[in-house]
Design a protein around this motif. Structure first.
Motif, PDB file in Angstrom:
ATOM      1  N   GLU A 259      25.514 -27.539 131.702  1.00 38.07           N
ATOM      2  CA  GLU A 259      25.925 -26.433 130.840  1.00 38.07           C
ATOM      3  C   GLU A 259      25.238 -26.449 129.473  1.00 38.07           C
ATOM      4  O   GLU A 259      24.823 -27.491 128.991  1.00 38.07           O
ATOM      5  N   GLU A 325      35.850 -23.027 123.735  1.00 38.84           N
ATOM      6  CA  GLU A 325      34.494 -23.280 124.238  1.00 38.84           C
ATOM      7  C   GLU A 325      34.070 -22.135 125.136  1.00 38.84           C
ATOM      8  O   GLU A 325      34.896 -21.569 125.867  1.00 38.84           O
ATOM      9  N   ALA A 327      30.701 -21.571 127.847  1.00 39.65           N
ATOM     10  CA  ALA A 327      29.587 -22.341 128.401  1.00 39.65           C
ATOM     11  C   ALA A 327      28.848 -21.542 129.463  1.00 39.65           C
ATOM     12  O   ALA A 327      29.472 -20.836 130.253  1.00 39.65           O
ATOM     13  N   GLU A 349      32.934 -27.623 136.376  1.00 44.29           N
ATOM     14  CA  GLU A 349      32.503 -26.791 135.243  1.00 44.29           C
ATOM     15  C   GLU A 349      30.980 -26.648 135.237  1.00 44.29           C
ATOM     16  O   GLU A 349      30.440 -25.771 134.583  1.00 44.29           O
ATOM     17  N   HIS A 354      31.647 -20.968 132.296  1.00 45.66           N
ATOM     18  CA  HIS A 354      33.087 -21.174 132.118  1.00 45.66           C
ATOM     19  C   HIS A 354      33.501 -20.989 130.670  1.00 45.66           C
ATOM     20  O   HIS A 354      32.671 -20.845 129.770  1.00 45.66           O
ATOM     21  N   ASP A 389      38.798 -26.470 130.681  1.00 41.44           N
ATOM     22  CA  ASP A 389      37.714 -25.584 131.124  1.00 41.44           C
ATOM     23  C   ASP A 389      38.093 -24.917 132.435  1.00 41.44           C
ATOM     24  O   ASP A 389      38.606 -25.569 133.341  1.00 41.44           O
TER      25      ASP A 389
END
Ligand SMILES: [Zn+2]
Ligand SMILES: [Zn+2]
Ligand SMILES: [Zn+2]
Ligand SMILES: [Zn+2]
Lengths: 418, 418
Positions: A259, A325, A327, A349, A354, A389
């Protein structure tokens, strides 16, 4: 009780296991001579822990302190403990960890417990125990998420996890399959693993350099079941792959990692989105999450499975309903191509773009290590006891970068970098 | 690597193992509802740890925090660590433990590592690591030896320990023999183990009541190779079996235990004595110890084996050359009658009358929990980083109690209570 038990570690290639340990110490942590190391692991991961500790001392570690969890011990609490136990945590231990991280101790987490371990237990007790732990662990966790020290997470192919992923296979076959998947995703399936990581880090760096040059005001997601605009925090910085901790050590916090990610603005998210993969959260599978955001806040949340747990999580604190977050992961990532659901965020993730509920990373701000918590909050950074996440990207996801003047730049088309 | 490994836990009677766990929680600790528990164990002792944790939660434990050691991890440090590592200890962890013990957390130690584990390692490194650990652990250890909280030690029959005791037996036979010996000595080989411990504690109490009534000024030992007068501390108190910790909980610190013991006067010991059994100290066997005391201090020390380690130990600090404990155990004790050398103080000290170098127990003073460290020192209590028991009693040992006016009372004749 049987007189013989199958030795499952025979299903795990010892050369690749040793390479994983070496990559954790040399790439994940870049452990420095004289540096202490605190590591946590499931008790069944002892074969990997032994390889890690050897590599740590060979790298000049000061002292290595291991802590082991055990699935049966965890379950014993849920089955036999007094009700009051579920609001308790070993505060003295977590305080000590915070102290250690503040004194340049590196941190390695080996994950591998059965992700569905607590799925048969009372969700209210699971939530209470988790909250008590989160509160006690918060000072230590802050030092980790803020990269006060170098840290890394790797995975061990435990039998209970493997059986969860491959329920139709015999245990040794399941372990061998999971081991192969972990080794491949962690880029230790071939010789020259340290060099492979250098190359991978360079590729991720190209992406973050481009994104940081663009300085987008927001990202606009469209696709099936998705119409979402995620504002980016003022002074946000994209990160990915290797990063430099405040103690000056360049580390790779997650192995594997695919990511690139940054901090969304916690008051500028609007629209709706559904999850593209199930989320395994502390033993509960939460599937088909569907949420609606208004001014950064989740105002509606549904799930086809695990909705009760999802809503408990969202009620943890004010920040649990906001993003910390965002990503980007291409649909063609190796973990996505494996087609496997790992029931573990470290892997899942990295299979899809995500977002994360909860705490942001100060690291994902320009000059983030010098910002006060108040400045971070003003720039749009979120604060929470949780950081969870969940996957929203698929082969159909389009993402556009929106500049402050409204200009739009294609970022993803059909799940791939545009 | 083999595809199958022998499951040694099949050599250990699960009913007796569960009884040992129950006795540890109900007799050893008398763990109270809501009380937290910190436990340490070798990783291979997991089957016992699982039983203990279940009994702890059934007894209403708040939270149980286990720490595991592992022989291979310990050896990895000696084989691969930088020289500087051997002066390091995880201070933050030991500080946390001291904090926990000060906050009413109970302490259970499960022993079982191979007592000779470090016998092939550099004695200088072993001594340095041990000293660094002792210094870091001192604040926590003080709370244990002073009984700030309830604590208990039990043993698990690990394979490496069993092979040390029964080198000519196959591993599973050796484990079965050690398991039987531990279960018998710990009085869990039959039903009604908790009641058996009540009876045993009452018998030990009769001995301590008699000795405390006598208020001897000194004990005079005679026998082959032995002419020793051990002054007893002013206001000393004899202890044995169950005792009340400062948190009000009655606990049995050692399982097994056969001794009654008190505090010698650290400046009033004179004469010479030889050890009657080998001492296993941190992986080194020290045999045929022969020492000479003047005014409480060891002025000459020899050993036929392990003399270098013995002298390093005596040089730890000023108190390491003086006595902190004197203990009486009849030659007919069950552990003595087993004829086994366990290479482990928990068992071997209960086979013979013994003395201990180093730190005294404040518990072994009348009103000891109210005495300041200075008062304890003035009354003859010793202070040191170490506390090491070694055996001097045999079937030929005579002991007389000497009153302040010189009157002599027989205490032991030919190794038995007179
Ligand atoms: Zn992420
Ligand atoms: Zn995240
Ligand atoms: Zn003793
Ligand atoms: Zn002792």
């Amino acid at each position: 009780m049987t007189a013989h038990q199958r030795n499952l570690s025979a299903s795990i290639d010892p050369v690749k296991l040793d390479r994983l340990a070496e990559v954790a110490i040399k790439v994940g942590l870049q452990l420095q001579p004289g540096q202490d190391l605190l590591l946590t692991a499931p008790s069944v991961a002892m074969p990997l822990v032994r390889r890690v500790v050897e590599h740590a001392y060979k790298a000049g570690a000061g002292i290595v302190t291991p802590f082991f969890s055990d699935e049966e011990l965890t379950l014993a609490r849920y089955r036999f403990a007094n009700d009051a136990s579920f609001d308790r945590a070993a505060g003295w231990l977590y305080e000590g960890m915070a102290k250690a991280f503040g004194a340049n101790t590196a941190r390695l987490a080996i994950v591998g417990d059965n992700p569905m371990l607590l799925s048969g237990e009372d969700p209210a007790k699971v939530a209470r125990a988790s909250k008590a732990n989160s509160i006690a662990y918060q000072p230590a966790l802050e030092k980790i998420v803020n990269f006060d020290t170098n840290w890394n997470i790797i995975a061990y192919p435990s039998a209970s996890w493997a059986k969860q992923m491959f329920p139709d296979d015999a245990e040794d076959v399941a372990v061998a399959k999971l081991a192969d998947a972990i080794f491949a995703a962690s880029r230790v399936d071939q010789d020259g693993a340290v060099a492979a990581w250098d190359k991978h880090n360079a590729r991720l760096r190209e992406r973050t350099d481009w994104l940081n040059g663009q300085r987008f005001h927001a990202l606009k997601y469209s696709g099936p079941g998705m119409d979402l605009t995620i504002g980016l925090a003022d002074g946000h910085e994209w990160e990915g792959g290797a990063s430099t901790a405040k103690n000056g050590i360049v580390c790779n916090a997650n192995i594997p990692t695919e990511e690139v990610f940054t901090t969304p603005h916690c008051r500028r998210v609007s629209g709706h989105v559904v999850s593209s993969k199930p989320l395994s959260y502390q033993g509960t599978l939460i599937d088909n999450i569907s949420v609606k955001f208004e001014e950064g806040r989740i105002v509606e949340a549904k799930a086809s499975r695990g909705e009760e747990v999802l809503n408990k999580v969202l009620d943890t604190d004010e920040g649990a309903r906001r993003l910390g977050e965002v990503a980007l992961v291409p649909h063609s990532s190796p973990i996505s191509k494996s087609g496997l659901l790992f029931f573990n965020t470290l892997f899942d993730e990295n299979a899809a773009s995500h977002i994360a509920l909860g705490q942001c990373y100060s690291k994902c701000f320009v000059g983030g290590d010098k910002l006060t918590p108040q400045q971070i909050a003003e720039q749009g950074g979120n604060k929470s006891l949780i950081h969870i996440d969940w996957m929203i990207g698929s082969a159909h996801t389009d993402i556009d970068g929106i500049h402050a003047d409204g200009r739009s730049v294609p970022v993803f088309r059909k799940g791939e970098w545009a």
